[in-house]
Design a protein around this motif. Structure first.
Motif, PDB file in Angstrom:
ATOM      1  N   ARG A  16       5.988   1.601  -7.265  1.00 28.57           N
ATOM      2  CA  ARG A  16       5.432   1.043  -5.936  1.00 28.57           C
ATOM      3  C   ARG A  16       5.913  -0.552  -6.017  1.00 28.57           C
ATOM      4  O   ARG A  16       5.478  -1.139  -4.875  1.00 28.57           O
ATOM      5  CB  ARG A  16       3.817   1.097  -6.555  1.00 28.57           C
ATOM      6  N   HIS A  31       1.423   5.120  -0.756  1.00 26.74           N
ATOM      7  CA  HIS A  31       1.480   3.599  -1.012  1.00 26.74           C
ATOM      8  C   HIS A  31       2.591   3.055  -0.348  1.00 26.74           C
ATOM      9  O   HIS A  31       3.419   2.213  -1.130  1.00 26.74           O
ATOM     10  CB  HIS A  31       1.350   3.246  -2.585  1.00 26.74           C
ATOM     11  N   TRP A  87       5.258   0.859   1.932  1.00 22.44           N
ATOM     12  CA  TRP A  87       5.328  -0.495   2.412  1.00 22.44           C
ATOM     13  C   TRP A  87       6.707  -0.912   2.668  1.00 22.44           C
ATOM     14  O   TRP A  87       7.669  -0.260   2.108  1.00 22.44           O
ATOM     15  CB  TRP A  87       4.637  -1.652   1.510  1.00 22.44           C
ATOM     16  N   PRO A 123      10.294  -1.109  -1.844  1.00 22.28           N
ATOM     17  CA  PRO A 123       9.767  -0.709  -0.497  1.00 22.28           C
ATOM     18  C   PRO A 123      10.173   0.628  -0.565  1.00 22.28           C
ATOM     19  O   PRO A 123      10.972   1.224  -1.155  1.00 22.28           O
ATOM     20  CB  PRO A 123      10.687  -1.676   0.495  1.00 22.28           C
ATOM     21  N   THR A 124       9.443   1.185   0.673  1.00 16.40           N
ATOM     22  CA  THR A 124       9.524   2.572   0.778  1.00 16.40           C
ATOM     23  C   THR A 124      11.163   2.997   1.007  1.00 16.40           C
ATOM     24  O   THR A 124      11.466   4.354   0.456  1.00 16.40           O
ATOM     25  CB  THR A 124       8.693   3.194   1.650  1.00 16.40           C
ATOM     26  N   THR A 152       5.541   8.447   3.317  1.00 18.12           N
ATOM     27  CA  THR A 152       5.088   7.422   4.052  1.00 18.12           C
ATOM     28  C   THR A 152       3.504   7.218   3.619  1.00 18.12           C
ATOM     29  O   THR A 152       2.963   6.116   3.915  1.00 18.12           O
ATOM     30  CB  THR A 152       4.986   7.371   5.282  1.00 18.12           C
TER      31      THR A 152
END
Length: 230
Positions: free
Chosen positions: A58, A133, A135, A61-62, A130
């Motif tokens: 986490r 969690h 971001w 970033p995704t 998505t």
């Protein structure tokens, strides 16, 4: 990777989140279908996850998580698949299988590479990264590893090919942890609806309120469904 069995349909098994290759055996899943393995009907190939440095990190970033996951998929395709093919005496169609986050892996790799994996067996999954969690700005890497996104836009000859080629089994319970925090129940239903919109072959099997998000549930579900596919 750990292999179980001497003959039968090859099945690539993804572990639950952050899991290792031996988790399937340690949590009773191999024993649950030992009769099929001993009878030469199925061979299980259990691999490590890379979730700790991809989707489960986490701090990233995704989009970066998705890029790193792409490297894990390349390892599956470039190293694991050739090893399975060699162990089976030549190229064979490989099924995928996974529980929880492993269900996402099983579905995603089958839809992206149905030429290799025409069948995915998915237990208690959530198929929208998505929602995990997320971001940061999301780009192509996230999109092309998000089945809920890319299936919605499938069309033309490729969609026709997938309709003929791939099939997914989506199994989920309605008990503890299948809604909160995993999102598996609503996620599975939403994914089944998305597949239905596109006419992609799938089966949705929703178990009862006494079936939680845990290994004993997945043992029972695997015992119930796997014999039909091997």
């Amino acid at each position: 990777m750990i292999a179980y069995g001497h003959f039968g349909r090859p099945v690539l098994v993804f572990p639950a989140e952050g899991g290792r290759a031996w988790d399937f055996e340690n949590n009773g899943m191999v024993g649950a279908v030992a009769d099929l393995i001993d009878a030469g009907r199925v061979k299980l190939y259990c691999v490590d996850s890379a979730d700790a440095s991809t989707w489960s990190d986490r701090g990233l970033p995704t989009e970066e998580r998705a890029r790193r996951h792409d490297g894990y998929e390349r390892w599956i395709l470039d190293s694991v698949v050739p090893w399975i093919s060699g162990d089976c005496g030549g190229a064979k169609e490989i099924a995928t299988l996974g529980c929880s986050l492993g269900a996402y892996h099983a579905a995603n790799v089958a839809l992206r590479h149905a030429d290799v994996f025409p069948l995915a067996l998915c237990f208690s999954g959530n198929y929208d990264p998505t929602a995990w969690h997320a971001w940061g700005e999301q780009g192509d890497a996230t999109y092309f590893h998000n089945p809920m996104a890319y299936v919605a836009n499938l069309h033309g000859a490729h969609l026709d090919w997938l309709r003929d080629r791939v099939s997914l089994l989506l199994v989920v319970g309605q008990g503890a942890f299948e809604v909160d925090p995993t999102g598996a129940l609503p996620g599975t239903r939403a994914f089944a609806a998305r597949l239905a919109e596109k006419g992609i072959r799938h089966e949705l099997d929703v178990w009862g309120h006494d079936v939680p998000h845990d290994w004993p549930s997945w043992q029972a579900q695997l015992r119930h469904h796997l014999p039909r596919f091997c």
